[in-house]
Design an enzyme around this catalytic site. Sequence first.
Site, PDB file in Angstrom:
ATOM      1  N   ASP A 175     -13.380 -32.358  95.821  1.00  0.00           N
ATOM      2  CA  ASP A 175     -12.165 -32.663  96.099  1.00  0.00           C
ATOM      3  C   ASP A 175     -11.725 -34.354  95.772  1.00  0.00           C
ATOM      4  OD1 ASP A 175      -9.084 -32.009  96.564  1.00  0.00           O
ATOM      5  OD2 ASP A 175      -9.143 -32.448  97.978  1.00  0.00           O
ATOM      6  N   SER A 176     -10.162 -33.879  95.247  1.00  0.00           N
ATOM      7  CA  SER A 176     -10.415 -35.480  95.147  1.00  0.00           C
ATOM      8  C   SER A 176     -10.311 -36.199  96.924  1.00  0.00           C
ATOM      9  CB  SER A 176      -8.523 -35.157  94.418  1.00  0.00           C
ATOM     10  OG  SER A 176      -7.253 -34.875  95.060  1.00  0.00           O
TER      11      SER A 176
ATOM     12  N   CYS B 161      -3.089 -25.931  96.342  1.00  0.00           N
ATOM     13  CA  CYS B 161      -3.681 -27.208  96.674  1.00  0.00           C
ATOM     14  C   CYS B 161      -4.084 -26.918  97.796  1.00  0.00           C
ATOM     15  CB  CYS B 161      -2.162 -28.255  96.173  1.00  0.00           C
ATOM     16  SG  CYS B 161      -3.153 -29.467  96.852  1.00  0.00           S
TER      17      CYS B 161
ATOM     18  N   HIS C  66      -4.759 -29.065  99.958  1.00  0.00           N
ATOM     19  CA  HIS C  66      -4.426 -30.277 100.630  1.00  0.00           C
ATOM     20  C   HIS C  66      -3.264 -29.634 101.439  1.00  0.00           C
ATOM     21  CE1 HIS C  66      -6.328 -33.506  98.456  1.00  0.00           C
ATOM     22  NE2 HIS C  66      -5.970 -34.485 100.033  1.00  0.00           N
TER      23      HIS C  66
ATOM     24  N   CYS D  16     -10.436 -27.969  94.131  1.00  0.00           N
ATOM     25  CA  CYS D  16      -9.470 -28.789  94.502  1.00  0.00           C
ATOM     26  C   CYS D  16      -8.836 -27.750  93.506  1.00  0.00           C
ATOM     27  CB  CYS D  16      -9.701 -30.362  94.172  1.00  0.00           C
ATOM     28  SG  CYS D  16      -8.007 -31.304  92.734  1.00  0.00           S
TER      29      CYS D  16
ATOM     30  N   GLU E 265      -3.209 -37.064 102.791  1.00  0.00           N
ATOM     31  CA  GLU E 265      -3.706 -38.151 103.043  1.00  0.00           C
ATOM     32  C   GLU E 265      -3.467 -39.776 104.254  1.00  0.00           C
ATOM     33  OE1 GLU E 265      -6.489 -39.161 101.139  1.00  0.00           O
ATOM     34  OE2 GLU E 265      -6.665 -36.773 100.038  1.00  0.00           O
TER      35      GLU E 265
HETATM   36  N1  DGL Z   1      -6.139 -31.443  96.780  1.00  0.00           N
HETATM   37  C1  DGL Z   1      -6.090 -31.091  95.323  1.00  0.00           C
HETATM   38  C2  DGL Z   1      -6.161 -30.193  94.461  1.00  0.00           C
HETATM   39  O1  DGL Z   1      -6.211 -28.558  95.193  1.00  0.00           O
HETATM   40  C3  DGL Z   1      -5.460 -32.473  94.490  1.00  0.00           C
HETATM   41  C4  DGL Z   1      -4.649 -33.136  95.193  1.00  0.00           C
HETATM   42  C5  DGL Z   1      -4.729 -34.074  94.723  1.00  0.00           C
HETATM   43  O2  DGL Z   1      -5.430 -35.177  94.098  1.00  0.00           O
HETATM   44  O3  DGL Z   1      -3.226 -34.487  93.623  1.00  0.00           O
HETATM   45  O4  DGL Z   1      -5.018 -30.172  93.843  1.00  0.00           O
END
Ligand code: DGL
Length: 265
Positions: free
Chosen positions: A9-10, A183, A185, A72, A151
């Site tokens: 993931d990012s 997402c 996150h 991600c 984050e």
């Molecule tokens: N968790 C990520 C996603 O599902 C990326 C969030 C990001 O880096 O902008 O898109």
Amino acid sequence: MNRPIGIIDSGVGGMTVAREVMRQLPKEEVLYLGDTLRCPYGPRPFQEVRRFTLNMIRFLTEKNIKLLVIACNTATAAVLKEVQSMLPIPVVGVIHPGARAALKITKHREIAVIGTEGTIRSQAYDMALHSIDDRVNVHSIACPEFVPLVENGMVNNQETLQVIYERLAPLRDMSIDTLILGCTHYPLLSPLIELVMGTQVTIISSGSETAREVSTILHYSNRLYTGDRAPQHRFYTTGSSEMFNRLTYEWFDQGIKYIEHIELS
Ligand code: DGL
């Protein structure tokens, strides 16, 4: 098969998927990589997301993983198909599992999707949902403020609630019954998102459906771990390993013992 599952993931968002994979597949070993240094990916141009994601994939494939989860949505939207045809191992994204879970739940086929700018711009959810059921109405909103809040660990305070309230305001006036957290996150914000959206809307995060897909693929491709050694999960971050330490302690039953800071190029 005695090789680990790789998850990328990012940043920390993919941990919502890793946790489900570990819960549903307790014998399997997980290697997790979060590119925290370069997070967020959401606002970045497609080519940059592609390059960063391929950097992460190279790091994990050198560790001999047997399956890769792109945990991600932004990266899934950018490179899933390309990576699937490039790698000799199965590659699972998070968009189709999320879409499937939403279609299973929706009663009136009115589905909303929230995600990063990259994911929403790609229309990957619209395509995934319509590829299964073209009668469904999809309402999408990009929420660029949400990832930085997660984050920075601001997952449960008044300021975050206010941001969510304002960003999701247009959805509250629609007759949606299902909301996809597009997402990885966002599940960390789901108590506040639920509060804002009310009980008539079912919130979907793709973690558990993705883990189910991983389980099915490992089974059918004869890749499930059959030994009796306890898994030694390893988590890597391009950012602060202290932050990963704190989060994994809160997020995983016994924390994660092996966390390493790495650099990608
Ligand atoms: N968790 C990520 C996603 O599902 C990326 C969030 C990001 O880096 O902008 O898109």
